[in-house]
Design an enzyme around this catalytic site. Sequence first.
Site, PDB file in Angstrom:
ATOM      1  N   HIS A   1       0.824  -1.215   0.000  1.00 60.02           N
ATOM      2  CA  HIS A   1       0.000   0.000   0.000  1.00 60.02           C
ATOM      3  C   HIS A   1       0.858   1.264   0.000  1.00 60.02           C
ATOM      4  O   HIS A   1       0.386   2.343  -0.384  1.00 60.02           O
ATOM      5  CB  HIS A   1      -0.941   0.004   1.211  1.00 60.02           C
ATOM      6  CG  HIS A   1      -2.137   0.883   1.042  1.00 60.02           C
ATOM      7  ND1 HIS A   1      -2.185   1.967   0.195  1.00 60.02           N
ATOM      8  CD2 HIS A   1      -3.371   0.825   1.620  1.00 60.02           C
ATOM      9  CE1 HIS A   1      -3.372   2.552   0.262  1.00 60.02           C
ATOM     10  NE2 HIS A   1      -4.114   1.865   1.118  1.00 60.02           N
TER      11      HIS A   1
ATOM     12  N   SER B   1     -25.443  11.738  -2.288  1.00 59.99           N
ATOM     13  CA  SER B   1     -24.769  10.726  -3.091  1.00 59.99           C
ATOM     14  C   SER B   1     -25.134   9.323  -2.619  1.00 59.99           C
ATOM     15  O   SER B   1     -25.503   9.104  -1.457  1.00 59.99           O
ATOM     16  CB  SER B   1     -23.255  10.908  -3.031  1.00 59.99           C
ATOM     17  OG  SER B   1     -22.767  10.604  -1.733  1.00 59.99           O
TER      18      SER B   1
ATOM     19  N   ASP C   1     -11.562  -8.744 -17.148  1.00 58.70           N
ATOM     20  CA  ASP C   1     -11.769  -9.949 -17.948  1.00 58.70           C
ATOM     21  C   ASP C   1     -10.466 -10.288 -18.669  1.00 58.70           C
ATOM     22  O   ASP C   1     -10.005  -9.528 -19.515  1.00 58.70           O
ATOM     23  CB  ASP C   1     -12.902  -9.702 -18.948  1.00 58.70           C
ATOM     24  CG  ASP C   1     -13.248 -10.927 -19.786  1.00 58.70           C
ATOM     25  OD1 ASP C   1     -12.493 -11.918 -19.743  1.00 58.70           O
ATOM     26  OD2 ASP C   1     -14.267 -10.876 -20.491  1.00 58.70           O
TER      27      ASP C   1
END
Length: 464
Positions: A164, A275, A398
Amino acid sequence: MANFPSLKLIEVCKVSPPPTAAAPSSLPLTFFDLMWLRFHPIQRLFFYEFPSNEVSFHDVIVPKLKNSLSLTLRHYLPLAGNLVWPSESDVPFIEFAEGDGVSMTVAESDDNFYHLSGNGFREVSEFHPLVPQLPVSHNRAAVIAIQVTKFQNKGFSIGISNHHGILDGRSSTSFIKSWAQICIEESFIPTPKQMPLYDRSVINDPKDLAKIYAKAWKDVEGPNNKSLNLKFPQTKHGLVRSTLEFTHQNIQKLKEWILNKKIKNENFDSSSHISSFAIATAYLCVCTAKLEGLKEGKLWFGFAADARTRLKPQVPLNYFGNCLVGGYTSLERFELLSENGIILACDEISKAIRKLDDGALNGSENWGSMMSQATNDYSKIQAISLAGSPRFGVYNADFGFGKPKKVEIVSAESPYVFPLTDSQNSDVVMEIGVVRERDEMEAFVTIFNQGFESFFNDQHWDHC
């Protein structure tokens, strides 16, 4: 790798970029990166069903993944390198040397593919064999590691562990989707906007925050602690993982209920925007408060937000690295348990978001010391937080074998952390990961589902 009885190790290899790779061989960390220097790795797991029984895992799928990974590393050369912090350097940096590469593990599992890739209750420990350990030592840390695992003749998973301190969710998922695209079409060339941007000059650091944050890390177990070892939270034994869904209908009904309540208030601003993120996270805060009952004090909620569009000047979306700022709010528990608790939570979360929009770097001088202390002892973090984002579009990854059946953020193993992703189901706005002890999980799922039913029936939720 730890010994997992359900896993058969087939191969561990190193995948290197081709010699013609065109990317920097050395890359410094910014203060945005240094916030996460010793934070635990982020581990994502992608499950794919086999497209047909004729496709060989070992003869077709694995070679295609290896070759396309090598080609993708042409553009993501820092991922093949290592994080180092030499004695003469004020801040750590990534270096790439000829022969470096990404560790890839190939394995086979006896576990149930459809159980693990479902939404139901699953032990968090069941996922541990499927994600690789990130090679890290005192002096050197890998950027990513990859594991590909076959499940009998049902499907396979791709587990990715990333540091990270080197890349955030937007950067890591951009890499994954580029890899997937190149796996489908080896000649694919990313557009300039798809190519990772390594220009560190787009991150302004007039206050020299990078050195301030680096010093904060050195002072933890210091005074000159340049260790690159990571700090891992203690995962409680017996936790289970489940996936809940916010459908478009759920979000719309919650929004209508909130707006109808607000319209009755003469101070209501009809131009204000609510939102889906604020509604969903407010709902999670109320569900958590209901699960924990009549506790005194406040419930804290924190979230990371992409700073690229919030900085002045703005940072390009294809910038490679971390570019996150944190928002937070505190909510009185007794108010969350009232009839209008979700309105209160939604308002406060919306305010926290607007606050970031108005001054993303306010208080940034203290972020380094706050993160270094929190990472050194995760038990001090008692706020609800999030992992991932539905905006990353992870279900679009994909590799030519179909879209993922399921995506999990395995490293989110705390009851205080809710992983968020998009969904393969077009009726679903976002998937929510929940980790709890089994009895708590059953109660949380009931609260989550009954809450929607009460709103749809226009009942008071606090009576559920």
